[in-house]
Design a protein around this motif. Structure first.
Motif, PDB file in Angstrom:
ATOM      1  N   UNK A 184       0.821  -1.221   0.000  1.00  0.00           N
ATOM      2  CA  UNK A 184       0.000   0.000   0.000  1.00  0.00           C
ATOM      3  C   UNK A 184       0.852   1.266   0.000  1.00  0.00           C
ATOM      4  N   UNK A 185       2.152   1.117   0.212  1.00  0.00           N
ATOM      5  CA  UNK A 185       3.038   2.284   0.300  1.00  0.00           C
ATOM      6  C   UNK A 185       4.206   2.115  -0.664  1.00  0.00           C
ATOM      7  N   UNK A 186       4.622   3.243  -1.277  1.00  0.00           N
ATOM      8  CA  UNK A 186       5.797   3.216  -2.139  1.00  0.00           C
ATOM      9  C   UNK A 186       7.076   3.249  -1.294  1.00  0.00           C
ATOM     10  N   UNK A 187       8.181   2.768  -1.883  1.00  0.00           N
ATOM     11  CA  UNK A 187       9.448   2.767  -1.129  1.00  0.00           C
ATOM     12  C   UNK A 187       9.803   4.153  -0.574  1.00  0.00           C
ATOM     13  N   UNK A 188       9.582   5.200  -1.366  1.00  0.00           N
ATOM     14  CA  UNK A 188       9.936   6.547  -0.912  1.00  0.00           C
ATOM     15  C   UNK A 188       9.182   6.936   0.353  1.00  0.00           C
ATOM     16  N   UNK A 189       7.910   6.579   0.397  1.00  0.00           N
ATOM     17  CA  UNK A 189       7.094   6.886   1.578  1.00  0.00           C
ATOM     18  C   UNK A 189       7.612   6.102   2.780  1.00  0.00           C
ATOM     19  N   UNK A 190       8.020   4.861   2.506  1.00  0.00           N
ATOM     20  CA  UNK A 190       8.564   4.043   3.607  1.00  0.00           C
ATOM     21  C   UNK A 190       9.870   4.631   4.123  1.00  0.00           C
ATOM     22  N   UNK A 191      10.732   5.060   3.194  1.00  0.00           N
ATOM     23  CA  UNK A 191      12.003   5.665   3.617  1.00  0.00           C
ATOM     24  C   UNK A 191      11.728   6.834   4.561  1.00  0.00           C
ATOM     25  N   UNK A 192      10.791   7.698   4.156  1.00  0.00           N
ATOM     26  CA  UNK A 192      10.475   8.885   4.961  1.00  0.00           C
ATOM     27  C   UNK A 192       9.927   8.487   6.325  1.00  0.00           C
ATOM     28  N   UNK A 193       9.099   7.461   6.334  1.00  0.00           N
ATOM     29  CA  UNK A 193       8.488   7.021   7.593  1.00  0.00           C
ATOM     30  C   UNK A 193       9.536   6.536   8.599  1.00  0.00           C
ATOM     31  N   UNK A 194      10.484   5.704   8.112  1.00  0.00           N
ATOM     32  CA  UNK A 194      11.473   5.150   9.044  1.00  0.00           C
ATOM     33  C   UNK A 194      12.524   6.184   9.433  1.00  0.00           C
ATOM     34  N   UNK A 195      12.709   7.151   8.555  1.00  0.00           N
ATOM     35  CA  UNK A 195      13.575   8.269   8.908  1.00  0.00           C
ATOM     36  C   UNK A 195      12.935   9.041  10.065  1.00  0.00           C
ATOM     37  N   UNK A 196      11.654   9.334   9.905  1.00  0.00           N
ATOM     38  CA  UNK A 196      10.902  10.042  10.944  1.00  0.00           C
ATOM     39  C   UNK A 196      10.919   9.268  12.255  1.00  0.00           C
ATOM     40  N   UNK A 197      10.848   7.954  12.146  1.00  0.00           N
ATOM     41  CA  UNK A 197      10.785   7.126  13.352  1.00  0.00           C
ATOM     42  C   UNK A 197      12.159   6.743  13.900  1.00  0.00           C
ATOM     43  N   UNK A 198      13.202   7.191  13.222  1.00  0.00           N
ATOM     44  CA  UNK A 198      14.538   7.028  13.784  1.00  0.00           C
ATOM     45  C   UNK A 198      15.125   5.636  13.738  1.00  0.00           C
ATOM     46  N   UNK A 199      14.671   4.804  12.810  1.00  0.00           N
ATOM     47  CA  UNK A 199      15.249   3.459  12.709  1.00  0.00           C
ATOM     48  C   UNK A 199      16.720   3.595  12.290  1.00  0.00           C
ATOM     49  N   UNK A 200      17.657   3.065  13.070  1.00  0.00           N
ATOM     50  CA  UNK A 200      19.086   3.326  12.858  1.00  0.00           C
ATOM     51  C   UNK A 200      19.617   2.901  11.487  1.00  0.00           C
TER      52      UNK A 200
END
Lengths: 490, 490
Positions: free
Chosen positions: A341-357
């Motif tokens: 349901x989500x594109x890779x770019x949206x996922x990148x932004x999400x995990x960046x926001x959530x601070x995944x190392x």
């Protein structure tokens, strides 16, 4: 999720608030000053709890649970304690609601308590009242008890995690036969907190003692760890109190010592709270979102597949299964985000926001080449690396990130800790380059109050490793024997 | 520790109360109906928490935290919910105390809340008010959240662990797109609870549904697990509720489904509490003290040295070091009680009282012979066994004890579950041989209430695996299609 948050340079306070909301950590509740800790925020607290609880047990402590409600009369028994907490406590006065006959639910005045109950703001009083029954002889000492609990302080100005009406914390309450042993316990727990802050949270802290003005209500000495946030404001991250015999006297807790003489028991208490999550956010995060130290990150590695056809995804999935197994064996948590349901770019932004190392991106070309793209959250760098040996590389990178995050915070603090010798310079720096200001002070509560009224800066602590040094108080010019650490604080 | 407790045959209720106190599990607090959970009791709760939390996570749930206080207006939004809880809730009306000028600390009437706050008795209302902001589309579902928290219900008659004003619990609150999914969740969590009760606590349970009278306030269906205590009274050990759309409607929580139609969200909630500790005690313990299933025992093996000279103790200590290492590698907890302030006999009595499953006693002759004395708490048997292979033997014994404790409780329940066909027999058995009584009932709330008023027995549940069977109601003679399970209950 809407993209982007306000820049922390532009408005640090707004940046923090937006980050807490957008990274799904918490939100304000409909009850004044209370918050809902959302699953992602709570999972950070669970990691913190688990590590701290292990440290407490390693040092011989056990957990117990004491009542939420404290009778008003108990609360009043230690004079400075009640002064410190009476102005901000929730009071239970009734134990029943009723229907008023017009369909309204109202408080039932027939169910008024004889004695009002206070929702605990801290538990010294109820615990020391209990300890009276537990302690007769030196053989019953020490008592080394900790409690994980919620507490309520009716704060006027609240801020998610940093200062909320209700918060979660742990409170250690120990009982000892001698003042030396109690002081050693107070210092031991301060060191446990400092160890946790530095080696797990990646937040360097100054260990020190509070001045009389900033002491816990009822303590003879309050030890604390103080951290510096990225806006140059200090944050008290944990406290450990030597309570002397104050609570033992208030609650008549005596013991018979080895030579058969009765004496009051010596006490400590120490605590850290969900405030640590606020410190964690403020110490490391940036305009793209959270930056979490790997040791406390709920997700340490996220894998994002990049594909057009199901067959490509199947290939990637197969590879990720093996990687997951290897990482799990190393105790590293990994999430494979295969949502369609989500594109890779949206996922990148999400995990960046959530601070995944660490982020691993894998496309079809990677599968052909035996590579992946590995991106670091802390440095925002990425590189193409081999699939072979990836688990070992990830393990090493996580270690490196943990170190780097700490070092960055350490360097920031070093760059923002200044020795100051005049009040003009002191005031100028507070406005232009806030941070820790190391300055001479004449040692009186009055001068400390004066400086606070004039500059909003307080004495954060008298560092434990302070060197003795002749000087004059920046405000009064009176003689001083040591510098203390000032800052504006959360 | 004074020796001996009252016999459970003589006075079951006094036996329970004494056991809770003497085994150091808990004590009454100075606040009406509240208790202090002492370290030994709390360590059992920690074990329970850890296992249950793992089971919840295995089934896809995450933890979060919601406020302690619920605005009175929220509480009133679901009609049957407020009816169920209004009569027993703690109400916060003020947020400050003050000194009245005569040295008394009093409630500050200037700090009266505009709207009273209820200390949560359960969190459906505050959580569903929050979920409104979390759910827009079917993509946001399901929400699978659990909370570990304290709750308050102003009970008139309290009993440690079984019914206290404040207690600790977990409450799961899930949100789903369809009733089928919500019902499947309700049943899944019931099975998790049953698995925990039987395989960890060693307590066999009946899985069933509550009759309308006994349903949770606001639920369409309440599932429960019911256990039988040694006095023949039933204890509800966990509940899982299918809440339908009641709370979604009360708090206006709608979602857009896959075909773009709006509907209210479907809900469940489920919980177990510190009451489980009461069940654990009552199900297995005896006149000598606690009997704990090894899987939940804070200490699984205790070693007591028997010696006269320091040299003998040194020898024993050296051996115990090796044994400890072996047991730790197997994940078995061991305590070496080398206190010189207590004689071996006193230690034996203490660990018997505290329900430690296995006791190892080692004397000098044992050291010479390469043996130890191994004593089982559940069967009170002891035997001399070889030191060689002891760790393996202990591991096997613990497994055996876990099975035996369950089997004993299972056999007891089988012996005390009776099919009854007349009301006279029903009443006679309740007095002479209390237990589960399986009887026909006409299905009406009125008859259930009548039976309760006349006998104090309630319908514990309609077992899930019930066979359909023609019959007549024991009280009214009206037709019935199945037997239900009656008992007097805690």
């Amino acid at each position: 999720m809407s993209k982007g948050i306000v820049s922390k340079e532009e408005d640090y306070s707004a940046w923090y608030n937006e980050l807490v909301i957008k990274a799904d950590l918490a939100e304000y509740a409909p009850v004044k000053g209370c918050m809902v800790i959302k699953p992602y925020g709570y999972s950070i607290w669970e990691k913190m709890q688990s590590v701290l609880d292990g440290m407490f047990k390693e040092t011989g402590h056990v957990n117990a649970y004491f009542p939420l409600f404290i009778p008003k009369s108990f609360f009043s028994k230690e004079a400075s304690h009640v002064d410190g907490f009476a102005k901000e406590c929730a009071v239970v006065t009734h134990y029943r609601l009723k229907n008023d006959g017009n369909g309204n639910i109202v408080v039932d005045e027939d169910a008024k308590l004889e004695e009002e109950l206070i929702v605990r703001p801290t538990s010294e009083t109820i615990i020391w009242n209990t300890y009276r029954g537990w302690i007769q002889s030196y053989r019953d000492l020490p008592i080394l008890v900790n409690q994980w609990a919620n507490v309520v302080r009716w704060e006027m100005r609240t801020r998610m995690f940093l200062r909320t009406t209700e918060f979660l914390w742990q409170e250690g309450h120990t009982a000892h036969a001698t003042p030396e042993e109690a002081i050693a316990e107070t210092e031991q727990m301060l060191n446990v907190y400092a160890d946790f802050a530095e080696n797990w949270m990646g937040v360097p802290v100054v260990r020190g003692k509070k001045s009389a003005n900033e002491r816990f209500a009822g303590a003879l000495e309050t030890y604390c760890i103080e951290a510096l946030m990225q806006d140059g404001k200090a944050l008290q991250a944990g406290t450990s109190h030597f309570l002397g015999q104050n609570f033992a006297k208030a609650f008549d807790v005596k013991f018979t010592n080895k030579v058969n003489v009765q004496d009051f028991v010596w006490a400590t208490s120490w605590g850290v709270s969900t405030r640590l999550i606020g410190a964690l956010i403020m110490a490391h995060s940036d305009d793209a979102g959270l930056v979490l130290p790997p040791k406390l990150a709920p997700i340490q590695v996220v894998v994002v597949p990049i594909y057009k056809h199901q067959e490509e995804l199947d290939n990637i999935t197969e590879y990720v299964k093996g990687l997951t197994k290897e990482l799990k064996a190393k105790g590293i948590s990994i999430k494979f985000d295969n949502r369609d349901t989500h594109r890779p770019g949206a996922k990148f932004a999400e995990y960046e926001l959530k601070g995944v190392p660490l982020r691993v991106a894998i496309g079809s070309r990677d599968m052909t080449n035996g590579t992946v793209e590995l991106a670091r959250r802390d440095t925002k760098t990425k590189e193409t690396v081999n699939q072979e040996g990836l688990a070992d590389l990830i393990e090493a990178k996580l270690e490196e990130i943990q170190q780097n995050i700490y070092q960055k915070a350490f360097d920031f603090r070093a760059a923002n800790t200044t020795e100051v010798d005049t009040y003009d310079e002191f005031k100028r720096l507070l406005d232009e380059k806030p941070g820790f200001l190391s300055a001479h002070w004449d040692g009186t509560p009055e001068t400390e109050q004066l400086i606070k009224d004039e500059t909003k800066a307080t004495i954060r602590c008298i560092p434990l490793d302070n060197k003795q040094e002749e000087g004059v108080c920046i405000r009064t010019g009176k003689p001083s024997t040591q510098r203390v650490l000032f800052a504006r604080a959360y």
